[in-house]
Design an enzyme around this catalytic site. Sequence first.
Site, PDB file in Angstrom:
ATOM      1  N   LYS A  13      36.200  48.605  41.960  1.00 28.25           N
ATOM      2  CA  LYS A  13      37.422  49.368  41.655  1.00 28.25           C
ATOM      3  C   LYS A  13      37.927  49.090  40.243  1.00 28.25           C
ATOM      4  O   LYS A  13      38.235  50.006  39.494  1.00 28.25           O
ATOM      5  CB  LYS A  13      38.584  48.987  42.595  1.00 28.25           C
ATOM      6  CG  LYS A  13      38.367  49.231  44.048  1.00 28.25           C
ATOM      7  CD  LYS A  13      39.642  48.946  44.849  1.00 28.25           C
ATOM      8  CE  LYS A  13      40.142  47.521  44.801  1.00 28.25           C
ATOM      9  NZ  LYS A  13      39.322  46.538  45.492  1.00 28.25           N
ATOM     10  N   ARG A  88      48.165  47.631  49.775  1.00 31.97           N
ATOM     11  CA  ARG A  88      47.142  46.857  50.480  1.00 31.97           C
ATOM     12  C   ARG A  88      47.438  46.709  51.964  1.00 31.97           C
ATOM     13  O   ARG A  88      46.693  46.051  52.659  1.00 31.97           O
ATOM     14  CB  ARG A  88      47.046  45.473  49.862  1.00 31.97           C
ATOM     15  CG  ARG A  88      45.734  45.257  49.081  1.00 31.97           C
ATOM     16  CD  ARG A  88      45.813  43.888  48.471  1.00 31.97           C
ATOM     17  NE  ARG A  88      44.588  43.284  48.090  1.00 31.97           N
ATOM     18  CZ  ARG A  88      44.128  43.249  46.841  1.00 31.97           C
ATOM     19  NH1 ARG A  88      44.735  43.889  45.889  1.00 31.97           N
ATOM     20  NH2 ARG A  88      43.032  42.570  46.561  1.00 31.97           N
ATOM     21  N   ARG A 127      30.511  37.927  39.726  1.00 32.02           N
ATOM     22  CA  ARG A 127      31.598  38.404  38.851  1.00 32.02           C
ATOM     23  C   ARG A 127      32.120  37.274  37.974  1.00 32.02           C
ATOM     24  O   ARG A 127      32.305  36.155  38.422  1.00 32.02           O
ATOM     25  CB  ARG A 127      32.744  38.943  39.724  1.00 32.02           C
ATOM     26  CG  ARG A 127      33.965  39.337  38.933  1.00 32.02           C
ATOM     27  CD  ARG A 127      34.787  40.373  39.633  1.00 32.02           C
ATOM     28  NE  ARG A 127      35.552  39.849  40.759  1.00 32.02           N
ATOM     29  CZ  ARG A 127      36.329  40.615  41.522  1.00 32.02           C
ATOM     30  NH1 ARG A 127      36.421  41.902  41.291  1.00 32.02           N
ATOM     31  NH2 ARG A 127      36.996  40.086  42.509  1.00 32.02           N
ATOM     32  N   ARG A 160      36.656  33.500  38.966  1.00 34.65           N
ATOM     33  CA  ARG A 160      37.989  33.367  39.551  1.00 34.65           C
ATOM     34  C   ARG A 160      37.912  32.404  40.733  1.00 34.65           C
ATOM     35  O   ARG A 160      36.965  32.461  41.505  1.00 34.65           O
ATOM     36  CB  ARG A 160      38.471  34.725  40.070  1.00 34.65           C
ATOM     37  CG  ARG A 160      39.161  35.564  39.024  1.00 34.65           C
ATOM     38  CD  ARG A 160      39.364  37.000  39.446  1.00 34.65           C
ATOM     39  NE  ARG A 160      39.889  37.214  40.791  1.00 34.65           N
ATOM     40  CZ  ARG A 160      40.184  38.421  41.284  1.00 34.65           C
ATOM     41  NH1 ARG A 160      40.019  39.493  40.542  1.00 34.65           N
ATOM     42  NH2 ARG A 160      40.636  38.561  42.503  1.00 34.65           N
ATOM     43  N   ARG A 171      39.240  37.035  52.260  1.00 43.12           N
ATOM     44  CA  ARG A 171      39.760  38.272  51.645  1.00 43.12           C
ATOM     45  C   ARG A 171      39.159  39.503  52.313  1.00 43.12           C
ATOM     46  O   ARG A 171      39.852  40.505  52.508  1.00 43.12           O
ATOM     47  CB  ARG A 171      39.458  38.269  50.130  1.00 43.12           C
ATOM     48  CG  ARG A 171      40.347  37.290  49.380  1.00 43.12           C
ATOM     49  CD  ARG A 171      39.823  37.024  47.994  1.00 43.12           C
ATOM     50  NE  ARG A 171      39.860  38.176  47.129  1.00 43.12           N
ATOM     51  CZ  ARG A 171      39.101  38.323  46.042  1.00 43.12           C
ATOM     52  NH1 ARG A 171      38.247  37.379  45.700  1.00 43.12           N
ATOM     53  NH2 ARG A 171      39.198  39.395  45.305  1.00 43.12           N
TER      54      ARG A 171
HETATM   55  P1  AMP Z   1      42.747  41.636  43.143  1.00 44.35           P
HETATM   56  O1  AMP Z   1      42.693  41.267  41.712  1.00 44.35           O
HETATM   57  O2  AMP Z   1      43.204  43.039  43.397  1.00 44.35           O
HETATM   58  O3  AMP Z   1      41.467  41.306  43.893  1.00 44.35           O
HETATM   59  O4  AMP Z   1      43.877  40.709  43.803  1.00 44.35           O
HETATM   60  C1  AMP Z   1      43.756  39.307  43.808  1.00 44.35           C
HETATM   61  C2  AMP Z   1      44.734  38.708  44.810  1.00 44.35           C
HETATM   62  O5  AMP Z   1      46.075  39.042  44.418  1.00 44.35           O
HETATM   63  C3  AMP Z   1      44.614  39.224  46.230  1.00 44.35           C
HETATM   64  O6  AMP Z   1      43.605  38.563  46.979  1.00 44.35           O
HETATM   65  C4  AMP Z   1      46.008  38.937  46.763  1.00 44.35           C
HETATM   66  O7  AMP Z   1      46.172  37.558  47.045  1.00 44.35           O
HETATM   67  C5  AMP Z   1      46.879  39.276  45.563  1.00 44.35           C
HETATM   68  N1  AMP Z   1      47.262  40.701  45.571  1.00 44.35           N
HETATM   69  C6  AMP Z   1      46.861  41.676  44.696  1.00 44.35           C
HETATM   70  N2  AMP Z   1      47.400  42.865  45.021  1.00 44.35           N
HETATM   71  C7  AMP Z   1      48.152  42.641  46.129  1.00 44.35           C
HETATM   72  C8  AMP Z   1      48.933  43.468  46.967  1.00 44.35           C
HETATM   73  N3  AMP Z   1      49.041  44.797  46.740  1.00 44.35           N
HETATM   74  N4  AMP Z   1      49.569  42.892  48.020  1.00 44.35           N
HETATM   75  C9  AMP Z   1      49.483  41.571  48.261  1.00 44.35           C
HETATM   76  N5  AMP Z   1      48.735  40.735  47.540  1.00 44.35           N
HETATM   77  C10 AMP Z   1      48.074  41.254  46.474  1.00 44.35           C
END
Ligand code: AMP
Length: 216
Positions: A13, A88, A127, A160, A171
């Site tokens: 994404k 989410r 990644r 990360r 996740r």
């Molecule tokens: P991402 O970079 O989108 O994979 O997000 C990394 C982490 O940030 C996720 O695993 C969540 O812990 C937190 N996070 C990101 N977006 C959200 C969201 N919309 N709601 C809740 N937690 C989020």
Amino acid sequence: MRIIMMGPPGVGKGTEAVILVKHFNIPHISTGNIFRELFHDDTEIGKIAKSYIDRGELVPDDITNEIVHQRLSKDDVKDGFLFDGYPRNIAQAEALDKMLEEKNWTLDAVINFQATDELIIERISGRRVCKKCGAVYHIHNKPPKTEGVCDQCGGQLIQRDDDKQETVLRRLRIYYDQTEPVIGYYKDSGLIVNIDGSQTIEKTNADIMKVLGEMN
Ligand code: AMP
């Protein structure tokens, strides 16, 4: 153009988002990136968010919806935006609907990336992200010119913490429990575009552009 990108972690994404926002000249709103920046800037919210992120859990909805609300009050979103990683869960989708209603805005597309768990785990384990500017690479699919160094800013590339295997599995489980149902939430809207995320970056982008072109 107002777009939402949905799909499991690591499906591509973020990489496709970067290409689309350049093409449409709209801001890329990644809640994950916003949380990482808030942590990097040593803010209280950033520290709270990090405690959830490190466990692979979702940051509570009140915090997440509030940062999105603030982001949508900035000037640069007037002509559109692309959400990457939000909403989410169903509660966030409902909160977003309210925010859009307040502004009299409607969505143009919900892009739903699909891929098998095996591929996702392979993508996430390879990644690497730039510690300085957040640019995303993959050791095989999108390697930097010099190993370990960001092409864009020369920063150091790292894995990360939440991309490590145990956290990835959590996740993924949270994705299936909480995020996948959001696709059902948008089911009747006519906005869902299913995209095969297992293809190359270029082919995935070509598919997205084709469907978006047909929708307009
Ligand atoms: P991402 O970079 O989108 O994979 O997000 C990394 C982490 O940030 C996720 O695993 C969540 O812990 C937190 N996070 C990101 N977006 C959200 C969201 N919309 N709601 C809740 N937690 C989020």
